[in-house]
Design a protein around this motif. Sequence first.
Motif, PDB file in Angstrom:
ATOM      1  N   GLY A 195       3.726 -17.473   0.001  1.00 39.51           N
ATOM      2  CA  GLY A 195       3.347 -16.777  -0.144  1.00 39.51           C
ATOM      3  C   GLY A 195       3.042 -16.106   0.896  1.00 39.51           C
ATOM      4  O   GLY A 195       2.150 -14.759   1.018  1.00 39.51           O
ATOM      5  N   LYS A 196       3.723 -16.232   2.006  1.00 38.39           N
ATOM      6  CA  LYS A 196       3.896 -15.856   3.391  1.00 38.39           C
ATOM      7  C   LYS A 196       4.525 -14.365   3.489  1.00 38.39           C
ATOM      8  O   LYS A 196       5.413 -14.277   3.032  1.00 38.39           O
ATOM      9  N   LEU A 197       3.976 -14.305   4.840  1.00 38.95           N
ATOM     10  CA  LEU A 197       4.852 -12.562   5.039  1.00 38.95           C
ATOM     11  C   LEU A 197       6.128 -13.421   5.855  1.00 38.95           C
ATOM     12  O   LEU A 197       5.847 -14.231   6.685  1.00 38.95           O
ATOM     13  N   LEU A 198       6.545 -11.982   5.830  1.00 41.37           N
ATOM     14  CA  LEU A 198       8.086 -12.361   6.947  1.00 41.37           C
ATOM     15  C   LEU A 198       8.545 -11.415   7.505  1.00 41.37           C
ATOM     16  O   LEU A 198       7.783 -10.488   7.575  1.00 41.37           O
ATOM     17  N   LEU A 199       9.293 -11.833   8.839  1.00 42.44           N
ATOM     18  CA  LEU A 199       9.543 -10.980   9.471  1.00 42.44           C
ATOM     19  C   LEU A 199      10.942 -10.274   9.335  1.00 42.44           C
ATOM     20  O   LEU A 199      12.329 -11.736   9.662  1.00 42.44           O
ATOM     21  N   GLU A 200      11.852  -8.882   9.212  1.00 39.69           N
ATOM     22  CA  GLU A 200      12.424  -8.735   9.504  1.00 39.69           C
ATOM     23  C   GLU A 200      13.409  -8.619  10.973  1.00 39.69           C
ATOM     24  O   GLU A 200      14.230  -9.366  10.797  1.00 39.69           O
ATOM     25  N   GLU A 201      12.695  -8.410  11.106  1.00 37.51           N
ATOM     26  CA  GLU A 201      12.759  -7.800  13.377  1.00 37.51           C
ATOM     27  C   GLU A 201      11.057  -8.651  13.412  1.00 37.51           C
ATOM     28  O   GLU A 201      10.654  -8.997  13.295  1.00 37.51           O
ATOM     29  N   LYS A 202      11.171  -9.120  15.107  1.00 37.59           N
ATOM     30  CA  LYS A 202      10.612  -9.624  15.762  1.00 37.59           C
ATOM     31  C   LYS A 202       9.159  -8.332  15.139  1.00 37.59           C
ATOM     32  O   LYS A 202       7.823  -9.518  15.933  1.00 37.59           O
ATOM     33  N   ASN A 203       9.391  -7.429  15.099  1.00 36.21           N
ATOM     34  CA  ASN A 203       8.318  -6.904  15.488  1.00 36.21           C
ATOM     35  C   ASN A 203       8.289  -5.570  13.990  1.00 36.21           C
ATOM     36  O   ASN A 203       7.435  -4.559  14.091  1.00 36.21           O
ATOM     37  N   LYS A 204       9.048  -6.192  12.934  1.00 35.52           N
ATOM     38  CA  LYS A 204       8.882  -5.351  11.571  1.00 35.52           C
ATOM     39  C   LYS A 204       9.107  -6.704  10.226  1.00 35.52           C
ATOM     40  O   LYS A 204       9.430  -7.559  10.852  1.00 35.52           O
ATOM     41  N   ILE A 205       7.765  -6.279   9.701  1.00 35.87           N
ATOM     42  CA  ILE A 205       7.624  -6.744   8.898  1.00 35.87           C
ATOM     43  C   ILE A 205       8.501  -6.728   7.527  1.00 35.87           C
ATOM     44  O   ILE A 205       9.254  -5.543   7.298  1.00 35.87           O
ATOM     45  N   LEU A 206       9.150  -8.044   7.471  1.00 38.11           N
ATOM     46  CA  LEU A 206      10.097  -8.062   5.964  1.00 38.11           C
ATOM     47  C   LEU A 206       9.727  -7.110   4.325  1.00 38.11           C
ATOM     48  O   LEU A 206       8.730  -7.894   4.201  1.00 38.11           O
ATOM     49  N   LYS A 207      10.246  -6.121   4.296  1.00 39.96           N
ATOM     50  CA  LYS A 207       9.541  -5.125   2.931  1.00 39.96           C
ATOM     51  C   LYS A 207      10.696  -5.210   2.118  1.00 39.96           C
ATOM     52  O   LYS A 207      12.035  -5.210   2.627  1.00 39.96           O
ATOM     53  N   ALA A 208      10.477  -4.576   1.013  1.00 39.02           N
ATOM     54  CA  ALA A 208      11.665  -3.856  -0.267  1.00 39.02           C
ATOM     55  C   ALA A 208      11.341  -3.026  -1.222  1.00 39.02           C
ATOM     56  O   ALA A 208      10.363  -3.176  -1.354  1.00 39.02           O
ATOM     57  N   PRO A 209      12.243  -2.578  -1.572  1.00 37.87           N
ATOM     58  CA  PRO A 209      11.466  -0.504  -2.608  1.00 37.87           C
ATOM     59  C   PRO A 209      10.804  -1.770  -3.365  1.00 37.87           C
ATOM     60  O   PRO A 209      11.161  -2.446  -4.144  1.00 37.87           O
ATOM     61  N   ASP A 210       9.797  -0.769  -3.391  1.00 34.22           N
ATOM     62  CA  ASP A 210       8.987  -1.506  -4.589  1.00 34.22           C
ATOM     63  C   ASP A 210       9.582  -0.967  -6.680  1.00 34.22           C
ATOM     64  O   ASP A 210       8.943  -1.405  -6.980  1.00 34.22           O
ATOM     65  N   GLY A 211      10.896  -0.944  -6.753  1.00 33.05           N
ATOM     66  CA  GLY A 211      11.755  -1.406  -7.930  1.00 33.05           C
ATOM     67  C   GLY A 211      12.050   0.255  -8.326  1.00 33.05           C
ATOM     68  O   GLY A 211      11.314   1.179  -7.641  1.00 33.05           O
ATOM     69  N   ASN A 212      12.586  -0.023  -9.424  1.00 35.73           N
ATOM     70  CA  ASN A 212      13.021   1.317  -9.873  1.00 35.73           C
ATOM     71  C   ASN A 212      11.155   2.324 -10.689  1.00 35.73           C
ATOM     72  O   ASN A 212      11.541   2.808 -10.828  1.00 35.73           O
ATOM     73  N   GLY A 213      11.006   1.321 -10.874  1.00 36.15           N
ATOM     74  CA  GLY A 213       9.201   1.885 -11.193  1.00 36.15           C
ATOM     75  C   GLY A 213       8.726   2.436 -10.099  1.00 36.15           C
ATOM     76  O   GLY A 213       7.573   3.435 -10.554  1.00 36.15           O
ATOM     77  N   GLY A 214       8.973   2.360  -8.962  1.00 38.03           N
ATOM     78  CA  GLY A 214       8.326   2.810  -8.144  1.00 38.03           C
ATOM     79  C   GLY A 214       8.815   4.487  -7.884  1.00 38.03           C
ATOM     80  O   GLY A 214       7.733   4.969  -7.358  1.00 38.03           O
ATOM     81  N   ILE A 215       9.481   5.350  -8.910  1.00 36.50           N
ATOM     82  CA  ILE A 215       9.601   5.828  -8.823  1.00 36.50           C
ATOM     83  C   ILE A 215       8.358   6.840  -9.398  1.00 36.50           C
ATOM     84  O   ILE A 215       8.085   8.246  -8.719  1.00 36.50           O
ATOM     85  N   PHE A 216       7.126   6.099 -10.200  1.00 36.75           N
ATOM     86  CA  PHE A 216       6.195   7.228 -10.076  1.00 36.75           C
ATOM     87  C   PHE A 216       5.329   7.626  -9.659  1.00 36.75           C
ATOM     88  O   PHE A 216       4.477   8.911  -8.613  1.00 36.75           O
ATOM     89  N   ARG A 217       5.288   6.043  -8.522  1.00 34.68           N
ATOM     90  CA  ARG A 217       3.756   6.333  -7.414  1.00 34.68           C
ATOM     91  C   ARG A 217       4.492   7.227  -6.004  1.00 34.68           C
ATOM     92  O   ARG A 217       3.888   7.929  -5.501  1.00 34.68           O
ATOM     93  N   ALA A 218       5.741   7.072  -6.076  1.00 34.17           N
ATOM     94  CA  ALA A 218       6.431   8.004  -5.145  1.00 34.17           C
ATOM     95  C   ALA A 218       6.413   9.978  -5.520  1.00 34.17           C
ATOM     96  O   ALA A 218       6.215  10.556  -4.976  1.00 34.17           O
ATOM     97  N   LEU A 219       6.430   9.915  -6.729  1.00 33.50           N
ATOM     98  CA  LEU A 219       6.815  11.169  -7.389  1.00 33.50           C
ATOM     99  C   LEU A 219       5.124  11.682  -6.800  1.00 33.50           C
ATOM    100  O   LEU A 219       4.371  12.653  -6.746  1.00 33.50           O
ATOM    101  N   LEU A 220       3.978  11.203  -7.511  1.00 33.40           N
ATOM    102  CA  LEU A 220       2.819  11.295  -7.019  1.00 33.40           C
ATOM    103  C   LEU A 220       2.127  11.809  -5.651  1.00 33.40           C
ATOM    104  O   LEU A 220       1.896  12.169  -5.304  1.00 33.40           O
ATOM    105  N   ASP A 221       3.111  10.469  -5.642  1.00 30.51           N
ATOM    106  CA  ASP A 221       2.329  10.890  -3.059  1.00 30.51           C
ATOM    107  C   ASP A 221       3.310  11.177  -2.621  1.00 30.51           C
ATOM    108  O   ASP A 221       2.505  12.256  -1.604  1.00 30.51           O
TER     109      ASP A 221
END
Length: 811
Positions: A195-221
């Motif tokens: 459950g630990k956060l990971l680093l993509e770069e030394k100054n950047k947290i590793l994240k990934a897109p929130d899935g195709n279901g992220g479309i709804f939140r993205a349309l809203l936001d």
Amino acid sequence: MKDYESILSKLKKYGQEDVLRFYGELSADDREQLLCDVESLDLDEIAKLYHLADVPAENKFDESELSPIDVIKAPVPGDSEYKTYYEKGIEVLRSGKVIAVTMAGGEGSRLGHNGPKGTYDPKIPGHGSLFEIQLEGLRSIHAQCGSFVHWYIMTGESNHAKTVEYFEENAYFGYPRDKVTFFKQGVLPVLDLEGKLLLEEKNKILKAPDGNGGIFRALLDNKILETGDAADAGYVFVCGIDNCLVKMCDPVFVGAIALTGRACLTKTFMKRSPEEKAGIYCLRNGRPLVIEYTEISAHMAAETNADGTYKYGDANVLNYIFDINRLREALSVRLPYHIALKKVKRLDGAGNPLKSEVPDCRKYEMFMFDIFNEMGDTAAFRIVRDEEFAPVKNAEGIDSAQTARELFMRQNRIEMENPIVEIDGDEMTRIVWEKIKEIVLEPYVKLNTEYYDLSVQNRDATDDTVTVKAAEAIKKHKVAVKCATITPNAKRVEEFGLKKMWKSPNATIRGILDGTVFRTPIIVDGISPVVRTWEKPITIARHAYGDIYSAVETRAAKGDEVFLTVKSKDGGSRELLLHTFADSDGIVMGMHNEDDSVESFARTCFGYALSEGLDLWFSAKDTISKTYDHRFKDVFAEIYENEFREAFEEKGITYFYTLVDDAVSRVMKSKGGFVWACKNYDGDVFSDMLASAFGSLSMMTSVLVSPDGCFEYEAAHGTIPRHYHKYLNGEKTSTNPTATLFAWTGALAKKGMMDGNAALADFSQRVENALYRTISEGFMTGDLALITEKENPVTLGLEEFLEAVRDRIFL
Ligand code: UTP
């Protein structure tokens, strides 16, 4: 300036302080960036995300709660609803009431393409990248209804800039810029197994897109549905980026939602078997959801309807249409997260890149179809799978560009604006002909041909007028493909009960076209020419008029004096003594040729050599035949000087005359790669010699070219009666179709070139390459297996061989 201490203590509260482990090494800017990144995280939610895995899976349901989803079978042209749906759809589209949203925010990790997935080019002949394929669909909608659909493209954090840049660089591929809008979907942190956060770069947290279901939140936001064209729209068409056969804003689909008044329709296809891996739609307590086939019993998965379809077999295509108001209402619903264990690139404890061999990171995604549980009132819109589903997920194998190309080409067969002349023939080659069309060509090309049946039976039935008609058709359409035909001899006349011994159809056609035959061997890997020095094909051009083939000959008796008499138009005459048969009976022959024919021959040879970029050799025996053969030599020399020298020099090719005996010895020492023009008899003999020396007559193509630019392609071999008899006895044959196949590809490529039909020309080249590849991989017909140097060749039957070629066309 962010407050390091307070951020650190916040992280400590959740046991996530390790993400600041490189803080001390960072520049001021990088420190600020990292702190901003951390600050934007909802650590409480992340903790909950992690504990999701501990919660028992919610979808362990009782089968009694499930029932099949409502299905609307997509009507096809000819069905009564088709026209109604289509016309309604066009009406809605014309009024600008539909917007399209493409979900292109995924990382496409399986595909491994360097860049946004939409910029990937699956190399479908005549088409571009995945984005361009969708644009073609939108342009087609514009062509059908006169309105441009507004296209919203959902990108991800990591591919947004590159996507926009791609459209800018390509001037939006001609689509109106103000009809394209990009918006970004959200991201979620990737966690390790603790459950630990990971680093993509030394100054950047590793994240990934929130899935195709992220479309709804993205349309809203991004307030997408509240502004611009979307604000006035009635329907939202949604699809993924990676289905090459997606029907953008399919009018029938649009019409269906408009007429049924549903909140949403989702395209589905029927699974091929209950075990096929695919999420399927059903209802749980009356609410739509998608389940895995493994989540229901084998018995339930195999349950069928009266029409044989599976009750639980409607698989998700990732293509939807929503009533926009119903969608607006559902946007703020929080969809559940699904966990996927993945191999993900990140930094290890020492700051070095790390990607483990086993999936050891948790990615969190929302799935689009979970919205239906909230919306209800959704029906499956069942399409025919192969017509609309060609996904590109992987770099190779299943669901790759190769499989998508194949599916795409079958659905969008290449059109031919103008016909070629198709001349059918006899015996085994007639069977080969049919198989080539059925297996290799017709799945991908809407063949447009003017058909002539030159089977010996039909030539007899039509008193051979069909041959003349075919030749005239070639003059009209310029390109023809011909199957091998029987030239009847006495035995054949009896065999087929023919009215007479009809002339060779090839001779008739050649005569009418005043054509020259060019024969070229097909050189393949694993079958080396007998002559070691030959590296490239030698094309032989035979002057197919006159000489001994239309000679007058007779027997002479001892004591006869034979003269050659020439009577002039003005009444004068010349007489030349041919021979006095003083001591023996004998034979005599008078043969001729015409300047016009020799000139056409010369011009055709020069023109062909020029078009192929090959040197031209011409050989005769002018030292012995000082008038007859010398005339050939002079005609070639004059035409070359007056009409072709400049063009030849420009192209860097040469014309070269030599005595036929010298030509033969030079040919034997050459590397190949030139056109050898021969007089009629020389061409007849040497072409068979070349064919055998290059491998086999089954690997020799032939094209008849006329001086006015007509081309008739055929195999150089005959009708293969031995195989035909086997075939008639129901035996399997391993007939080599190569030369006949190349006759087709030659004709289609030529037509493609003449008509500016790049897709047709490209396809022909692909088929030839597929054949080279098939043989190179060791799959061949029996005749080649006997002479190949390859170890353990696999001998295939005619159909199997053609199927092997077909399977390699889009590799
Ligand atoms: P996939 O689930 O196949 O994911 O997406 P992907 O990112 O393309 O490929 P992999 O799994 O990493 O190999 C199906 C569709 O959903 C979109 C994709 O762009 C594709 O059109 N998608 C997926 C998003 O837009 N956002 C996401 O977060 C995930």
